[in-house]
Design a protein around this motif. Structure first.
Motif, PDB file in Angstrom:
ATOM      1  N   SER A  91       0.807  -1.215   0.000  1.00 28.34           N
ATOM      2  CA  SER A  91       0.000   0.000   0.000  1.00 28.34           C
ATOM      3  C   SER A  91       0.841   1.267   0.000  1.00 28.34           C
ATOM      4  O   SER A  91       1.869   1.350   0.670  1.00 28.34           O
ATOM      5  N   ASP A  92       0.348   2.256  -0.734  1.00 33.45           N
ATOM      6  CA  ASP A  92       0.942   3.589  -0.684  1.00 33.45           C
ATOM      7  C   ASP A  92      -0.010   4.568  -0.004  1.00 33.45           C
ATOM      8  O   ASP A  92       0.077   5.777  -0.187  1.00 33.45           O
ATOM      9  N   ARG A  93      -0.942   4.019   0.801  1.00 32.73           N
ATOM     10  CA  ARG A  93      -1.900   4.927   1.449  1.00 32.73           C
ATOM     11  C   ARG A  93      -2.318   4.433   2.831  1.00 32.73           C
ATOM     12  O   ARG A  93      -3.268   4.956   3.406  1.00 32.73           O
ATOM     13  N   THR A  94      -1.652   3.416   3.316  1.00 36.16           N
ATOM     14  CA  THR A  94      -1.920   2.974   4.688  1.00 36.16           C
ATOM     15  C   THR A  94      -0.604   2.570   5.333  1.00 36.16           C
ATOM     16  O   THR A  94       0.429   2.499   4.666  1.00 36.16           O
ATOM     17  N   VAL A  95      -0.674   2.297   6.625  1.00 35.13           N
ATOM     18  CA  VAL A  95       0.493   1.741   7.303  1.00 35.13           C
ATOM     19  C   VAL A  95       0.749   0.347   6.733  1.00 35.13           C
ATOM     20  O   VAL A  95      -0.121  -0.243   6.096  1.00 35.13           O
ATOM     21  N   PRO A  96       1.953  -0.179   6.941  1.00 33.96           N
ATOM     22  CA  PRO A  96       2.237  -1.511   6.410  1.00 33.96           C
ATOM     23  C   PRO A  96       1.316  -2.581   7.000  1.00 33.96           C
ATOM     24  O   PRO A  96       0.781  -2.424   8.098  1.00 33.96           O
TER      25      PRO A  96
END
Lengths: 633, 348
Positions: A91-96
């Motif tokens: 994801s580039d929009r949440t935590v891992p």
């Protein structure tokens, strides 16, 4: 067909699974015995064991640099398509995402939660994004070529799931992605499978807690299981002469699925988690040209009935050799496609397949072709919960309709330990009380070969209380193994990993007005086991929690599928979660009893001259060595 | 006190300001407000909270308000029909370097662990107020103080009038999502938003207190660290300087409570442990910018804000691990706060 489809892409790169290791020892859940040293890095060869090899782990799971290596359509390899410059990214929009054990006494089905998978271009722009349906790994084995039971670094395992909530950006410039999108339209989902191996456990290495991941994405078609190939199942026999950490197949090849496409006249073999490596993370070891054959049940002069009819060869050498082509694994993810003639198609429909290589290298389907497995195989349940689990029966890859299945409590693969190094105490018993897990003992498959394992969770009570009674591991773990009710259908060998794991939470009656006295023991356990939390707050401290009540409320309120959900371990019962959330609204103080130290809490000292314990080979190796089935031998 | 280049308010002066120029100035304001955040966070996460808890709390309180200022500027920009741009490589400043739009020779912002003798003076310089009573006449061609920069924006917005505001209100991040935020719908609310930025940063001419919020203006918060004591009312007066004194409880600085993180971190050798951790951090930071970009461009939901907060927490955890030598005590790493849309970074 799942990911074993003419339309698919392969990817290869690294994963990071930065799991914490303090919780590897079930004894560390005993808050009255816990010591500060258990939060620190282990000593050389686990002397002292302390918090094992990654006490500061934060459970993050990442996909790193996973390049799309090849893409395929029914017409063959794609050669000129933008997808080939893309990657499979997280994801580039949440935590891992997070990697999570089910329980300290079932650490061998670690699940990935909150993973968003993307197909992204070389600049990171998203072409497709979707949620990975959480699942545990299966078929862990000694893959890396270390015949002396090399442990976690030597291990390989596999994840199969579906991608849901799929969102496509404009992919019109990529004929491949356009076709994938169209084909997946029937379900709106994709099928994904990846193999993980060669995890690095050296904290001084740049690759610490990283390993290799190689996988496949294809369409997910209507009616398919989520985590299982409805196809041919090659099952390996354990090698009794090898001191395996996990599983060493006698014929050198691990369990793997295959699928026949009768229309296209093809068979797909998924060898991605089946071939030994020369060393951890390397290409496949040379076990000779691999010949796929089928047992001919008929006497075909001059061959007697039962002779092998070759169907195709997977060469070790040459241009496409699985050994000679150093890019073979990354480019194929171990998936091999062989053509089948109409006559061969006819033959394979009702006869077992066998794959052979050099002398002694062999794996086959069960002779009767029968196979049974639950689709989803990891469950968490509260008292009163009911769940229906899909179980699939096949014969030679075809649905086996109208057969009776049996379900048996089987805790043989769950893990306990005695009071021996590196463990700080004997662990609590598993799978007791047995009657807390209620399930229908039999079920009959429908026309699609599918039956339902119906499970009702009772209350295991305080099944795992530590000596002194001040703390416990919440709930209890159980296993249920599916089989055919008719013993004659249960052909050997049986895959030991083929069972369903359950964590049943203990019943909990929340007080009307919870106070810190109710909350603190729960949070103290998390504070002990996850020292990385100290970067944010002291979970065991009233003032610290009160000052961060808003953040705690947020993290504890999130759906467990959210990557930011707390606790990351997903092992807090809904009833206790509800109590904590209620308390956070009105954080009443309360007395906290000073823990009385139990005897025997000091780590045992290994006898002089003793080598490192098996646990020094890693957390999974340690867990595998603690399985009940090994203790009874 | 720092100054920004006059070109940041190009087109704002005169009787009929160009709306596009006002929007451009607000985008510059968002960039400027953001640019201090990596600087402060780097110092904050270099501190061992157990040893320097009071200092951590002060820096963190300033960071939270810088984020509010970004939000207020974004709300104003959205209200005037603009679209904040957060998620591009050009949004992040280069460290070491001047703040965006800043006067080069005046201040070089350097990512460095907290220090009393170097970083704290930098922070004080950035936040040093200019009392309106002392305002020099705005000379043609001269550089601007931050206060003058915002005053020029506010003045231009007043000249544009309420008719310049998008109706119905658009893409506002309100106080339901961020405390003390202002929903901007007209000149009055825009003025209020801008005044909040200025007051929180500089205080007023007569008091170190913020008009909005419950603390001192940033300069005075940092001065407490320098003076080693909490600023407290004295009960004296009437001169403003007599009303407060740095003689409250001690704010001790424990120099052993600073992790040996590098000054001017990176670039790290490709494939090194430093590069791996730094890439993970930068990828998450870039993700946060993307989430904020969406938040400021129509996705003003509590779920979106929660996602942003989650990323902020993740970044905090990562940075503190990196700086404190987790997992390898021999290797301390400083995050470089660079835009990075792939992981690992292209080329590493």
């Amino acid at each position: 067909m799942s990911y074993l489809n003419g339309l698919r892409l392969h990817f290869a790169g690294k994963f990071q699974a930065n799991v914490s290791t303090v919780n590897n020892d079930p004894g560390h859940f005993d808050t009255s015995a816990f010591q500060a040293s258990y939060q620190t890095m282990q000593g050389p060869k686990m002397n002292p064991p302390n918090g094992w090899f990654n006490p500061e782990g934060d459970a993050t799971f990442r996909m790193l640099g996973c390049a799309i290596t090849t893409a395929w359509t029914p017409d063959g390899a794609v050669t000129d398509d933008p997808v080939l410059g893309c990657s499979v990214a997280d994801s580039d929009r949440t935590v891992p995402a997070k990697m999570v054990d089910l329980d300290p006494e079932q650490q061998l089905v670690s699940e990935i939660w909150g993973l968003e998978i993307r197909i992204a271009d070389s600049e990171g722009n998203t072409l497709m994004r979707a949620d990975f349906l959480p699942t545990g790994f299966i078929d862990i084995w000694d893959r890396g070529g270390d015949s002396a039971g090399g442990g976690d670094n030597n291990a390989g395992a596999t994840y199969q799931s579906v991608l849901h909530n799929v969102q496509w950006d404009d992919v019109s410039h990529s004929p491949f992605l356009t076709e994938l999108r169209q084909t997946a339209q029937a379900t709106g989902r994709l099928s994904i499978k990846f193999n993980v191996d060669a995890i690095n456990m050296h904290f001084g290495s740049p690759d610490f807690m990283c390993g290799r991941v190689v996988g496949t994405i294809g369409p997910y078609l209507p009616g398919e299981p989520l985590h299982l190939v409805l196809g041919r199942q090659f099952v390996a026999t354990a090698d009794p002469n090898v001191a395996a950490s996990f599983f060493a197949p006698a014929g050198s090849i691990n369990h793997f699925p295959a699928a026949v496409d009768p229309v296209a006249g093809l068979i797909y073999l998924d060898l991605g988690n089946a071939l030994l490596c020369v060393e951890p993370g390397s290409g496949p070891a040379d076990v000779g040209d691999l010949t796929l054959a089928v047992y001919n049940p008929f006497a075909t002069p001059p061959s007697p009935a039962g002779s092998l009819v070759p169907l195709g060869v997977i060469p070790a050498s040459g241009f496409r050799g699985y050994v000679s082509n150093t890019g073979w694994y990354a480019e194929t993810a171990g998936i091999v496609v062989l053509p089948l003639s109409p006559a061969q198609l006819q033959l394979v429909q009702s006869s077992p397949l066998v794959l052979t290589g050099n002398a002694g290298v062999v794996i086959s389907e069960a002779l009767n072709g029968c196979f049974v497995r639950a689709d989803t195989f990891v469950y968490r349940m509260s008292p009163g919960d009911h769940t229906d689990i899909d179980v699939y029966a096949t014969q030679f890859g075809a649905p086996l309709a109208g057969v009776a299945l049996s379900f048996t409590l089987d805790s043989s693969q769950l893990q306990t330990n005695t009071f021996t190094p590196p463990y700080i105490m004997a662990s609590p018993p598993v799978a007791t009380p047995a009657d807390a897990l209620r399930f229908g003992p039999t079920a009959t498959t429908d026309a699609n070969g599918k039956a339902t394992l119906s499970v009702d969770a009772g209350d295991p009570g305080a099944a795992r209380v530590f000596p002194g009674g001040e703390s416990s591991i919440d709930g209890q773990v159980y296993g249920i193994r599916p089989a055919f009710a008719d013993a004659i259908l249960n052909a050997e060998p049986i895959n030991q990993w083929n069972f369903v794991s359950f964590l049943l939470w203990s019943g909990y009656d929340a007080p009307a007005k919870p106070t810190w006295t109710d909350v603190q023991p729960i949070l103290q356990q998390y504070a002990n086991l996850y020292p990385s939390m100290l970067r944010f707050l002291n979970l065991a401290d009233y003032d610290s929690i009160k000052a961060n009540a808003e953040l705690m409320t947020l993290a504890f309120s999130l759906d467990v599928s959210d990557p930011n959900s707390m606790p990351v371990t997903r092992d807090l019962s809904p009833a206790k979660r509800k109590m904590i959330l209620a308390w956070l609204q009105d954080p009443l103080p309360g007395a906290v009893p000073v823990p009385s130290r139990t005897d025997g809490a000091e780590p045992p000292v290994p006898p002089p001259g003793a080598g490192p314990p098996a646990a020094a080979k890693g957390g999974k190796a340690a867990a595998a060595a603690r399985r009940l089935i090994l203790q009874s031998k | 006190m720092i100054h920004v280049r006059r070109e940041l308010i190009a087109g704002l002066e005169g009787p009929a300001p160009d709306p596009a120029a006002v929007r451009a100035s607000l985008q510059s304001a968002i960039k400027l407000e953001h640019a201090t955040i990596p600087l402060y966070l780097y110092a904050l996460y270099s501190l061992d909270e157990a040893k320097n808890g009071e200092i951590c709390a002060i820096i963190e309180s300033v960071v939270v308000e810088e984020m509010l200022h970004m939000t207020l500027a974004a709300n104003t920009l959205n209200a005037l029909g603009g679209s904040p741009v957060i998620d591009g490589p050009g949004f992040l400043p280069t460290y070491p370097g001047p703040l965006p739009g800043g006067v080069q020779a005046e201040l070089t912002a350097t990512l460095a662990p907290f220090s009393i003798d170097k970083q704290l003076p930098t922070f004080l310089t950035i936040e040093e107020p200019e009392h309106p009573v002392d305002y020099p006449k705005l000379e043609a061609g001269a550089d601007l103080t931050i206060g003058q920069f915002y005053a020029a924006i506010a003045a231009a917005i007043a000249k544009l009038g309420d008719g310049a505001f998008v109706d119905p209100p658009r893409n506002q991040v309100g106080p339901d999502l961020m405390r003390e935020s202002v929903v901007v719908i007209d000149v009055a609310t825009a003025t209020q938003a801008i005044q909040t930025i200025v007051d929180q940063g500089e205080g007023t001419s007569t008091s170190p207190l913020e008009v909005v919020g419950n603390g001192y203006a940033h300069y005075y918060r940092y001065m407490q660290i320098k003076e080693g004591h909490v600023l407290e009312p004295t009960g004296h007066g009437p001169a403003p300087q007599d009303e407060y004194a740095y003689d409250g409880p001690a704010i001790p600085f424990d120099s052993t409570g600073v992790y040996p993180a590098p000054t001017n971190p990176g670039p790290y050798p490709p494939g090194s442990a430093q590069a791996v951790a730094n890439d993970n951090f930068n990828y998450a930071y870039t993700s946060l910018l993307g989430v904020l970009h969406a938040l400021f461009n129509g996705a003003a939901t509590s779920a979106q804000m929660d996602t942003a907060i989650g990323l902020m927490m993740s970044l905090k955890g990562q940075a503190k691990a990196m700086m404190s030598g987790v997992p390898n005590p021999a290797v301390t790493i400083g995050p470089t706060f660079e835009y990075q849309a792939t992981n690992p970074a292209n080329g590493s």
